[in-house]
Design a protein around this motif. Sequence first.
Motif, PDB file in Angstrom:
ATOM      1  N   ASN D  38       0.863  -1.212  -0.095  1.00  0.00           N
ATOM      2  CA  ASN D  38       0.009   0.076  -0.065  1.00  0.00           C
ATOM      3  C   ASN D  38       1.008   1.204  -0.100  1.00  0.00           C
ATOM      4  OD1 ASN D  38       0.701   0.933   2.605  1.00  0.00           O
ATOM      5  ND2 ASN D  38      -1.091  -0.141   3.455  1.00  0.00           N
ATOM      6  N   ALA D  39       0.011   2.581  -0.144  1.00  0.00           N
ATOM      7  CA  ALA D  39       0.922   3.785  -0.503  1.00  0.00           C
ATOM      8  C   ALA D  39       1.768   4.083   0.541  1.00  0.00           C
ATOM      9  CB  ALA D  39      -0.125   4.845  -0.747  1.00  0.00           C
ATOM     10  N   VAL D  40       1.716   3.701   1.800  1.00  0.00           N
ATOM     11  CA  VAL D  40       2.438   3.907   2.962  1.00  0.00           C
ATOM     12  C   VAL D  40       3.337   2.800   3.373  1.00  0.00           C
ATOM     13  CG1 VAL D  40       1.239   5.854   3.889  1.00  0.00           C
ATOM     14  CG2 VAL D  40       0.734   3.420   5.036  1.00  0.00           C
ATOM     15  N   ASP D  42       2.851   0.075   4.967  1.00  0.00           N
ATOM     16  CA  ASP D  42       2.751  -0.626   5.960  1.00  0.00           C
ATOM     17  C   ASP D  42       1.923  -1.904   6.132  1.00  0.00           C
ATOM     18  OD1 ASP D  42       0.322   0.279   5.810  1.00  0.00           O
ATOM     19  OD2 ASP D  42       0.244   1.526   7.697  1.00  0.00           O
ATOM     20  N   SER D  43       1.421  -2.266   4.912  1.00  0.00           N
ATOM     21  CA  SER D  43       0.652  -3.413   4.764  1.00  0.00           C
ATOM     22  C   SER D  43       0.532  -3.790   3.303  1.00  0.00           C
ATOM     23  CB  SER D  43      -0.613  -3.534   5.473  1.00  0.00           C
ATOM     24  OG  SER D  43      -1.206  -4.585   5.097  1.00  0.00           O
ATOM     25  N   GLU D  45      -2.187  -4.609  -0.108  1.00  0.00           N
ATOM     26  CA  GLU D  45      -3.734  -4.627  -0.557  1.00  0.00           C
ATOM     27  C   GLU D  45      -3.961  -5.256  -1.977  1.00  0.00           C
ATOM     28  OE1 GLU D  45      -4.211  -0.479  -0.188  1.00  0.00           O
ATOM     29  OE2 GLU D  45      -3.507  -0.055  -2.427  1.00  0.00           O
ATOM     30  N   TRP D  46      -5.290  -5.639  -2.189  1.00  0.00           N
ATOM     31  CA  TRP D  46      -5.562  -6.238  -3.467  1.00  0.00           C
ATOM     32  C   TRP D  46      -5.768  -5.008  -4.367  1.00  0.00           C
ATOM     33  CZ3 TRP D  46      -4.660 -10.992  -4.968  1.00  0.00           C
ATOM     34  CH2 TRP D  46      -4.057 -11.950  -3.996  1.00  0.00           C
ATOM     35  N   ARG D  47      -5.392  -5.423  -5.475  1.00  0.00           N
ATOM     36  CA  ARG D  47      -6.057  -3.979  -6.693  1.00  0.00           C
ATOM     37  C   ARG D  47      -6.205  -4.969  -7.904  1.00  0.00           C
ATOM     38  NH1 ARG D  47      -5.573   0.873  -6.069  1.00  0.00           N
ATOM     39  NH2 ARG D  47      -4.938   1.777  -4.277  1.00  0.00           N
ATOM     40  N   ALA D  65      -2.953  -9.792   4.012  1.00  0.00           N
ATOM     41  CA  ALA D  65      -3.590  -9.071   4.693  1.00  0.00           C
ATOM     42  C   ALA D  65      -5.090  -9.164   4.303  1.00  0.00           C
ATOM     43  CB  ALA D  65      -3.076  -7.468   4.236  1.00  0.00           C
ATOM     44  N   VAL D  66      -5.537  -9.455   3.470  1.00  0.00           N
ATOM     45  CA  VAL D  66      -6.834  -9.856   3.075  1.00  0.00           C
ATOM     46  C   VAL D  66      -6.908 -10.820   2.279  1.00  0.00           C
ATOM     47  CG1 VAL D  66      -8.984  -9.142   1.813  1.00  0.00           C
ATOM     48  CG2 VAL D  66      -7.734  -7.169   3.246  1.00  0.00           C
ATOM     49  N   ILE D 128       2.896  -5.149  10.318  1.00  0.00           N
ATOM     50  CA  ILE D 128       2.538  -4.094  10.400  1.00  0.00           C
ATOM     51  C   ILE D 128       3.394  -3.139  11.377  1.00  0.00           C
ATOM     52  CG2 ILE D 128       0.825  -2.613  11.483  1.00  0.00           C
ATOM     53  CD1 ILE D 128      -1.214  -4.542   9.843  1.00  0.00           C
TER      54      ILE D 128
END
Lengths: 557, 137, 372, 370
Positions: D38-40, D42-43, D45-47, D65-66, D128
Amino acid sequence: MKGKIGVFICECGPNIAEKVDVDKIVDEAAALPGVAFVAKHKLLCSEDGKKFLKEQIEEHGLTRLVIAACSPKAHESTFMKVCEEAKCNSHLFQMANIREHCAWIVENKEAATEKAIRYVKAAWRRVGYHEPLAKKEIAVNPDVLVIGGGITGIEASLLLAHADRKVYLIEKSDALGGKVNEFEKIFKNMENTADMLAGKISDVEKNSAIEVFTNSSIEEVVGFLGNFTVTVNKKGERTEIRTGTIVVATGYDSFDPLKAPKYGYGKVDNIYTGREFEVLNKSGKIVGKDGKTPQSVAIINCVGREEMGYCSGVCCLSSIKFARYIKEKLPETEVVNFYREMTLPDKGYQKFFEDTQEKGVNFIRVKSVTVDNSDKGPMITWQNDNGDEHRNVDMVILSAAMTAVNDAETIADMLKISRDETGFFLEEHQKLAPVSTATEGVFIAGCAQGPKNIKESLVQAGAVAGRILSLLIPGKKLEPEVRTSYISEAYCIGCRMCLEVCNYGAICFDALKHVSVVNEIICRGCGNCVGSCPSGAVQTKQFKDIQIHQEVVEVLR
Amino acid sequence: MEEYKPKIIGFLCNWCTYTGADLAGTSRMKYPPNIRIIRLMCSGSVNMTYVIKALLDGADGVLIGGCHPGDCHYESGNYKARRRVAILKKILNKLGYDEDRVWLRWISASEGKLFAETVTQMVDELKKKGPAPIENF
Amino acid sequence: MMPQVITIKKSAEEGIKEFCKVLLQSKKVAGVLALTRKNRSAYYSLVTDPAKMDETTPLAPVMPANAATLLSRLTWEEGPPQPIAAVVRPCEERAFIERIKLQQGTFKNLYIISMTCGGVFPLKLLAQGEIENNLPQYYASLNKAETVENIRDVCKGCVHFIPCNADFTIDMLGRNNDSECAMVVNTDRGEELIKGIEYSIEKRDTPLLRGHEDKKMKGLIEHREKVGEQFYGEYHFGEPGMAGLSSALYKCVGCHSCSRACPICYCNLCNFNSEQHDTRFSKFASQLRKSGSVRVPPDTMLFHIGRLNHVSISCVGCGMCEDVCPVNIPLGTLFSEISKALQSIFDYVSGKNPDEDIPVSTFEEEELTQVQ
Amino acid sequence: MKGGILNPDNGFEAAVKNFLKDVMEKADIDALLLPFKNAVGDSFEWRLVTADKLAEASVVPPVIAVNGARALSSITRSGKSAMKIAALMRPCEARAAIELSKLNQCDLEPVVLISMDCPGAMPLQDYIADPEKVEKEFEHAAREWNNELIRPICRMCDIFTCTESTWCDADIHVALPETENNAVAFISNTDKGREVLEKVGIGREEELGDWQKKMNARIEERKAARKKAREELKQHVTGLNSLSDTFGSCINCQVCRSVCPVCYCRQCLFNSVKVHYAPDDYLLQAESKGTMKFTPDTLLFQTGRMTHMSVSCVGCGACEDCCPMDIKVAQIFSIAADETQKLFDYIPGKRDAPPPLRVYNEQELKEYET
């Protein structure tokens, strides 16, 4: 996308065609999934246009409809009718307002076209999520129940009965006529009340369509417009009356001068309230409590005006009438009328006032008045620009403000209607709907709504009768709003927020299931409940969250 | 680079502002086409989720149009709307989202001119602000 | 009313247990809801047998769940048939009052025992079995009426540590309760309840419970006000364009634990889980065309802002949301600070006054005109 | 096991990305569903992305994460997908996706499901807390197939690859033959998979050499670990009482449910008023023992959830990753799941095997009649 969608673009003569590139819209619409047919037309709302529309729907078996034309406020109903004729559910239809909101407000044709296309696509996207709604019809009871047998109630009853409506007239006292009964005469022509009232009362008694309940009061009201059931209690004997509409003509009470001690009422002898004086006068002899004829009488206006915070606008005239009573019966007696402002609206009242002055009644404008005991009877003290002044009189009449009836609150609760800060019943809209209330089918007339003179009261009685006659026509069914709210039992947790925000008492709570339930016949589809429901358990048909979300998504593309 | 065209979503009450917008049209007033009007029965039926969703879906501003105090077709929907809007604006503000992108206005059916002016004014304001800096995920 | 004070020659926790026992023995109440902590686990217990009170630890500084939610179930719908007493913290009591306003419970047959609150430790500490080691410093700071180390962030910024509507309150802050504790009877119904209980009950007209006006308390409140804002600042919430919020929310896994743990989120089914909010494929497609990249599952922002919009007017800042968040998003700070700001515009303090309506359920004609 | 082998010059990740690029171009796929940091940072994400975003994707993220199945379901659950999607995920995620498709919560028709050899995943909360550290640990774990570092649930996972003995039913499986030139192999399990490989010109009949042996060895390792874990857990988790101890610290936050890929209900029964009693019932209940845990539903929830989803449990560990009380949810559940799945010889995530609770066989389970 469910079913076959038809998109029709109306050129509205030159109105739309000149400002918007209709053909471009047609092309864009044709490319949309689920769209089975697209056409433009010179003037869809014309007979020829409607015919065209109907034919196309039938020929192409269209099940959902988008019409890009004028404002839905102008022709939604027109096109919904066409839908029905063409056997396409009139709610599987959405209008795109490309005239008022596009063609007419944008100079640049390109921009207008672009916006129009957005609207058409939004309507197309939305209509895919529409659901067919069935027309509802409920049989109605045309009868009317009138609460209050005063002059207003009587007038309304007569007008309605004259149009062959069954009327139930509920009066809490033992006789019809109400307050007006107490008056000997009425301003401004000082004609005898009896002549006017007796006639009306006997008309009521003669009229078989009017059923009068004296010594009666209403105990319970259930139901809704066209189907109310009212429990009437006559000296302990209860009757259930079925009625379609209810008229509240409960009149007024007078301000209790004990609440304003400065006028000495209750402490000082020979002080009468306006109503007490009417009775005394009607008895034929104007004498003090000591039985002596008063040599001087003070009439004090605006009793209760500061306390209540409004001017009743009638008391001034009654006070002049009191003066005339006295002058007619005791020409020698001195009459002093203490007032702040003379409220003399309408034609003729000014003259009434001047005539009375000529008859020797002394009108004194004051800032404030107090009444005290003195060895020489009541003593009046008043302030005006040159300070305090005193004098003694033999008799004092307090012309008191009109106030809401003391049982107004219970009545309001029973009928689910609201009251304003003065305690009188609140009309639905002060200008547009002055005699109807928040509860459909419940009307208010006369002083129940606020201080009025007899004339104004009768006007309202007429207004109510008219409204009722045009609202419920015998044999004609009522078509309640179908775009109503409904609550999903699965989602609702029973917080009853929706009950609190509903102005129409359309939502009730099912304690068994612990969920709120909408009475879709009372519901007006305002959607205030939707705005208040965090879980989205409440939805309004045709304005469901999902329909709005889809519309938003599409216009933002 | 083409000029920035703010997108405005208008949730308008059917009885006042929407009709006011119609009037603006019928009296041929000219105002920017940036507003996209969603017709609702009452400002009191505007669930703030609609507004949030609109902002997240790329609206640069949201205009909620209702009846003047005391004139609500349904008695008091506008007052309820006002509370909800107040709450939302406060939250947006605390979240660092420019709350002035959400407008609540009372515009009656006869105030077509006011409607046109409001939209024009809103568009100008939004142009000054530039595109809404919001990340939707 | 002249406040009564029950003095018990025992430590605060033992005192409360003692008191509850007496209530149970004298059949004044049929049950007591109190916290029980056994090394790594903590849960509320419903106790009916006085002897079993010994197993409880009413003052254990942990919050496995905000008791308001439990009280709703215990008082569903007309309240319990016989009286029940519950030992809860101020924020739990306040949350319950909000729930009552939302028709999710009632005070009927329910007596609240509370304390001036020193805050609770995060669940992580509990899961790691670290509570024991932290207790000494907890009580030490409490006696000095200071903020305890390693309690929840929201607790560090909490200014509502004095219960407003409890029937009985033990004053914990700035007082040594090791050998003797005093329980203040705040309400008439409380006084009614303890009638006939033989205990050293003294009456005194100067309230023993320190109120907000007390100097020490004032100091603590002012200090905490700042701390709360400071946290809020540290997370850069309030930065333009919701930058702070986004950067905090990227890691959100969309489990909606926060909303389930929240005592104010009372909905049966959250709107944002309902099909009204299912994202149609077409939406993904158009987003993809726009930006070439779509986060899945979507609507993370919508959920959190939407939830803020729903609950912050009633939020009591208990911090459950933050504590159960599997990815440590500082939701507690976010919500409590925003609700503070929000409630101030209606000068409303959630859960303070049971007779006050929740601002969203009512309106005044002359208000908020600046919003137009 | 046969497949097509690529000999990439710049490693596994690049190879897979090139492959995906080819798939998009040649097998007319419109979008990819992939994990991204992700943008920061720290984890993860699905895109859902187009080809141009491929570069930033992380093929094997250190954490789940998910669960990818949830991502895929949220895209395809409502509204027919107009585009074809290729989704790359871990075997457990792919299996969950197939489970969901059986439960009509996910539409795999427009999807090319691609799984890859999974070295396991790291605990989400650790990542995290300290991304860099965990990142390094993961690299190590992935390189060495070091079981010590990865999540306990992964240590006992024996469906992390695709061989004869244990397999993942994704359309295509990306295997990692550990030859010197660390070539990458593509195994097709379905016609759709075969078609895709054909289109991108990857052979399907090459021998995968000692990769299979190595994997089988690891599978045995994991099976052993699983057996051990089962023994250990048996100590704790037998009979309701001990179960209640195991879940003693459960605070009933139900995060395990909401992150579970196969718990698909909108509103969990155990989170609804349907499981609420009247207050007096609670008092009565309490009186029997003099005290009771309140809320009483913790166990009801855990056991109830087990009965609902254990036959479909793929042991992805999301529940354990998210548990605020550090309960070994995943381990307990996946052990329990073994039993329930064995009843019907059901392997969740295996295509064409109907979910046991949808079908029955008149001759089965007689032993439960007496």
